[in-house]
Write a protein that holds these residues in place. Structure first.
Motif, PDB file in Angstrom:
ATOM      1  N   LEU A 117      -9.558  -6.540 -12.907  1.00 25.38           N
ATOM      2  CA  LEU A 117      -9.518  -5.087 -12.768  1.00 25.38           C
ATOM      3  C   LEU A 117     -10.232  -4.625 -11.497  1.00 25.38           C
ATOM      4  O   LEU A 117      -9.735  -3.761 -10.777  1.00 25.38           O
ATOM      5  CB  LEU A 117     -10.169  -4.414 -13.981  1.00 25.38           C
ATOM      6  N   LYS A 118     -11.374  -5.235 -11.256  1.00 28.47           N
ATOM      7  CA  LYS A 118     -12.144  -4.873 -10.062  1.00 28.47           C
ATOM      8  C   LYS A 118     -11.362  -5.206  -8.793  1.00 28.47           C
ATOM      9  O   LYS A 118     -11.294  -4.405  -7.857  1.00 28.47           O
ATOM     10  CB  LYS A 118     -13.490  -5.590 -10.068  1.00 28.47           C
ATOM     11  N   LYS A 119     -10.758  -6.397  -8.771  1.00 26.73           N
ATOM     12  CA  LYS A 119      -9.967  -6.792  -7.604  1.00 26.73           C
ATOM     13  C   LYS A 119      -8.759  -5.886  -7.413  1.00 26.73           C
ATOM     14  O   LYS A 119      -8.407  -5.541  -6.290  1.00 26.73           O
ATOM     15  CB  LYS A 119      -9.522  -8.256  -7.722  1.00 26.73           C
ATOM     16  N   ARG A 120      -8.112  -5.514  -8.518  1.00 28.05           N
ATOM     17  CA  ARG A 120      -6.953  -4.615  -8.426  1.00 28.05           C
ATOM     18  C   ARG A 120      -7.362  -3.259  -7.857  1.00 28.05           C
ATOM     19  O   ARG A 120      -6.667  -2.691  -7.011  1.00 28.05           O
ATOM     20  CB  ARG A 120      -6.312  -4.427  -9.794  1.00 28.05           C
ATOM     21  N   MET A 121      -8.503  -2.757  -8.306  1.00 25.65           N
ATOM     22  CA  MET A 121      -8.977  -1.472  -7.801  1.00 25.65           C
ATOM     23  C   MET A 121      -9.291  -1.571  -6.308  1.00 25.65           C
ATOM     24  O   MET A 121      -8.936  -0.683  -5.531  1.00 25.65           O
ATOM     25  CB  MET A 121     -10.205  -0.997  -8.577  1.00 25.65           C
ATOM     26  N   GLU A 122      -9.940  -2.639  -5.898  1.00 21.73           N
ATOM     27  CA  GLU A 122     -10.258  -2.826  -4.483  1.00 21.73           C
ATOM     28  C   GLU A 122      -8.978  -2.940  -3.647  1.00 21.73           C
ATOM     29  O   GLU A 122      -8.895  -2.378  -2.552  1.00 21.73           O
ATOM     30  CB  GLU A 122     -11.137  -4.061  -4.295  1.00 21.73           C
ATOM     31  N   ALA A 123      -7.976  -3.643  -4.156  1.00 17.96           N
ATOM     32  CA  ALA A 123      -6.704  -3.770  -3.436  1.00 17.96           C
ATOM     33  C   ALA A 123      -6.002  -2.417  -3.338  1.00 17.96           C
ATOM     34  O   ALA A 123      -5.444  -2.072  -2.288  1.00 17.96           O
ATOM     35  CB  ALA A 123      -5.805  -4.783  -4.140  1.00 17.96           C
ATOM     36  N   ASP A 124      -6.047  -1.638  -4.418  1.00 19.14           N
ATOM     37  CA  ASP A 124      -5.448  -0.299  -4.396  1.00 19.14           C
ATOM     38  C   ASP A 124      -6.123   0.596  -3.367  1.00 19.14           C
ATOM     39  O   ASP A 124      -5.464   1.370  -2.673  1.00 19.14           O
ATOM     40  CB  ASP A 124      -5.529   0.360  -5.775  1.00 19.14           C
ATOM     41  N   ILE A 125      -7.436   0.483  -3.266  1.00 23.27           N
ATOM     42  CA  ILE A 125      -8.188   1.289  -2.293  1.00 23.27           C
ATOM     43  C   ILE A 125      -7.784   0.907  -0.874  1.00 23.27           C
ATOM     44  O   ILE A 125      -7.577   1.778  -0.022  1.00 23.27           O
ATOM     45  CB  ILE A 125      -9.711   1.136  -2.520  1.00 23.27           C
ATOM     46  N   GLU A 126      -7.653  -0.392  -0.629  1.00 23.45           N
ATOM     47  CA  GLU A 126      -7.230  -0.847   0.706  1.00 23.45           C
ATOM     48  C   GLU A 126      -5.811  -0.375   1.025  1.00 23.45           C
ATOM     49  O   GLU A 126      -5.547   0.087   2.139  1.00 23.45           O
ATOM     50  CB  GLU A 126      -7.308  -2.372   0.800  1.00 23.45           C
ATOM     51  N   GLU A 127      -4.907  -0.487   0.064  1.00 23.42           N
ATOM     52  CA  GLU A 127      -3.528  -0.042   0.278  1.00 23.42           C
ATOM     53  C   GLU A 127      -3.468   1.459   0.531  1.00 23.42           C
ATOM     54  O   GLU A 127      -2.692   1.929   1.360  1.00 23.42           O
ATOM     55  CB  GLU A 127      -2.657  -0.390  -0.929  1.00 23.42           C
ATOM     56  N   ARG A 128      -4.301   2.197  -0.172  1.00 27.48           N
ATOM     57  CA  ARG A 128      -4.332   3.658   0.014  1.00 27.48           C
ATOM     58  C   ARG A 128      -4.815   3.999   1.420  1.00 27.48           C
ATOM     59  O   ARG A 128      -4.288   4.920   2.046  1.00 27.48           O
ATOM     60  CB  ARG A 128      -5.217   4.303  -1.036  1.00 27.48           C
ATOM     61  N   ALA A 129      -5.787   3.272   1.922  1.00 30.90           N
ATOM     62  CA  ALA A 129      -6.289   3.519   3.282  1.00 30.90           C
ATOM     63  C   ALA A 129      -5.188   3.258   4.310  1.00 30.90           C
ATOM     64  O   ALA A 129      -5.022   4.027   5.259  1.00 30.90           O
ATOM     65  CB  ALA A 129      -7.503   2.642   3.556  1.00 30.90           C
ATOM     66  N   ILE A 130      -4.436   2.186   4.107  1.00 30.05           N
ATOM     67  CA  ILE A 130      -3.339   1.860   5.029  1.00 30.05           C
ATOM     68  C   ILE A 130      -2.264   2.954   4.959  1.00 30.05           C
ATOM     69  O   ILE A 130      -1.757   3.407   5.985  1.00 30.05           O
ATOM     70  CB  ILE A 130      -2.751   0.473   4.688  1.00 30.05           C
ATOM     71  N   SER A 131      -1.932   3.387   3.754  1.00 33.79           N
ATOM     72  CA  SER A 131      -0.932   4.446   3.591  1.00 33.79           C
ATOM     73  C   SER A 131      -1.386   5.748   4.233  1.00 33.79           C
ATOM     74  O   SER A 131      -0.587   6.458   4.840  1.00 33.79           O
ATOM     75  CB  SER A 131      -0.649   4.683   2.108  1.00 33.79           C
ATOM     76  N   ALA A 132      -2.669   6.064   4.101  1.00 30.83           N
ATOM     77  CA  ALA A 132      -3.196   7.300   4.691  1.00 30.83           C
ATOM     78  C   ALA A 132      -3.100   7.252   6.219  1.00 30.83           C
ATOM     79  O   ALA A 132      -2.733   8.243   6.850  1.00 30.83           O
ATOM     80  CB  ALA A 132      -4.636   7.518   4.256  1.00 30.83           C
ATOM     81  N   LYS A 133      -3.411   6.102   6.809  1.00 27.58           N
ATOM     82  CA  LYS A 133      -3.293   5.962   8.261  1.00 27.58           C
ATOM     83  C   LYS A 133      -1.840   6.121   8.693  1.00 27.58           C
ATOM     84  O   LYS A 133      -1.539   6.792   9.673  1.00 27.58           O
ATOM     85  CB  LYS A 133      -3.823   4.593   8.719  1.00 27.58           C
ATOM     86  N   HIS A 134      -0.937   5.520   7.955  1.00 27.42           N
ATOM     87  CA  HIS A 134       0.486   5.599   8.257  1.00 27.42           C
ATOM     88  C   HIS A 134       0.968   7.051   8.146  1.00 27.42           C
ATOM     89  O   HIS A 134       1.708   7.540   9.008  1.00 27.42           O
ATOM     90  CB  HIS A 134       1.261   4.698   7.295  1.00 27.42           C
ATOM     91  N   LEU A 135       0.532   7.740   7.111  1.00 26.10           N
ATOM     92  CA  LEU A 135       0.901   9.136   6.904  1.00 26.10           C
ATOM     93  C   LEU A 135       0.375  10.011   8.035  1.00 26.10           C
ATOM     94  O   LEU A 135       1.090  10.861   8.560  1.00 26.10           O
ATOM     95  CB  LEU A 135       0.381   9.620   5.550  1.00 26.10           C
ATOM     96  N   ASP A 136      -0.877   9.802   8.420  1.00 28.16           N
ATOM     97  CA  ASP A 136      -1.469  10.565   9.526  1.00 28.16           C
ATOM     98  C   ASP A 136      -0.693  10.336  10.823  1.00 28.16           C
ATOM     99  O   ASP A 136      -0.444  11.276  11.583  1.00 28.16           O
ATOM    100  CB  ASP A 136      -2.940  10.184   9.731  1.00 28.16           C
TER     101      ASP A 136
END
Length: 149
Positions: A117-136
């Motif tokens: 669960l912890k690893k999944r949450m950390e991976a989701d956070i990283e993916e969200r950061a990448i998506s936010a950069k792409h969106l910006d």
């Protein structure tokens, strides 16, 4: 089985709160909106992180209870071994050993689940950061194209 009792995202504070309930009690998890994500707040993502944290608290409680039970069973087993009439092959001793083994295995399984669960949450956070950069990046392109017209 976990039951969702409460879920909320406070846009002003950026705090998501989730409370789950199961037979072991109520567990509350919170997640704070990161400054880097402030441009793209998501109540769904924040509540998902808060739910994961609440589930991890439940797993901590469950693991602690299992360890306590196992410690009692091990103490009982060690006391039984001190008896001159102790029979390693008796039905009762075999059942006791099986219960100790089951709890030990469950402790390991729940610990692995918590780590996943912890690893999944950390991976989701990283993916969200990448998506936010792409969106910006794409927002900036669109804004620049609009200025040229």
């Amino acid at each position: 089985m976990n039951k969702l009792i409460y879920s909320n995202f406070d846009l002003e504070t950026g705090i998501s709160t989730v409370t789950i309930q199961n037979k072991y009690g109520h567990f509350t998890g919170t997640a704070k909106l990161d400054e880097a994500d402030a441009k793209h707040p998501s109540k769904f993502q924040g509540c998902e992180y808060a739910e994961i944290k609440a589930t991890m608290k439940y797993l901590d409680k469950r693991i602690m209870l299992l360890k306590t039970e196992n410690k009692g069973l091990l103490n009982y087993f060690n006391e039984m071994k001190q008896s001159p009439h102790f029979n390693e092959n008796s039905f009762e001793v075999k059942c006791l050993k099986k219960q100790i083994w089951k709890r030990s295995k469950l402790i390991v399984d729940l610990t692995k689940e918590k780590l996943m669960l912890k690893k999944r949450m950390e991976a989701d956070i990283e993916e969200r950061a990448i998506s936010a950069k792409h969106l910006d990046k794409h927002r900036n392109k669109i804004q620049q194209m609009g200025r040229k017209d």
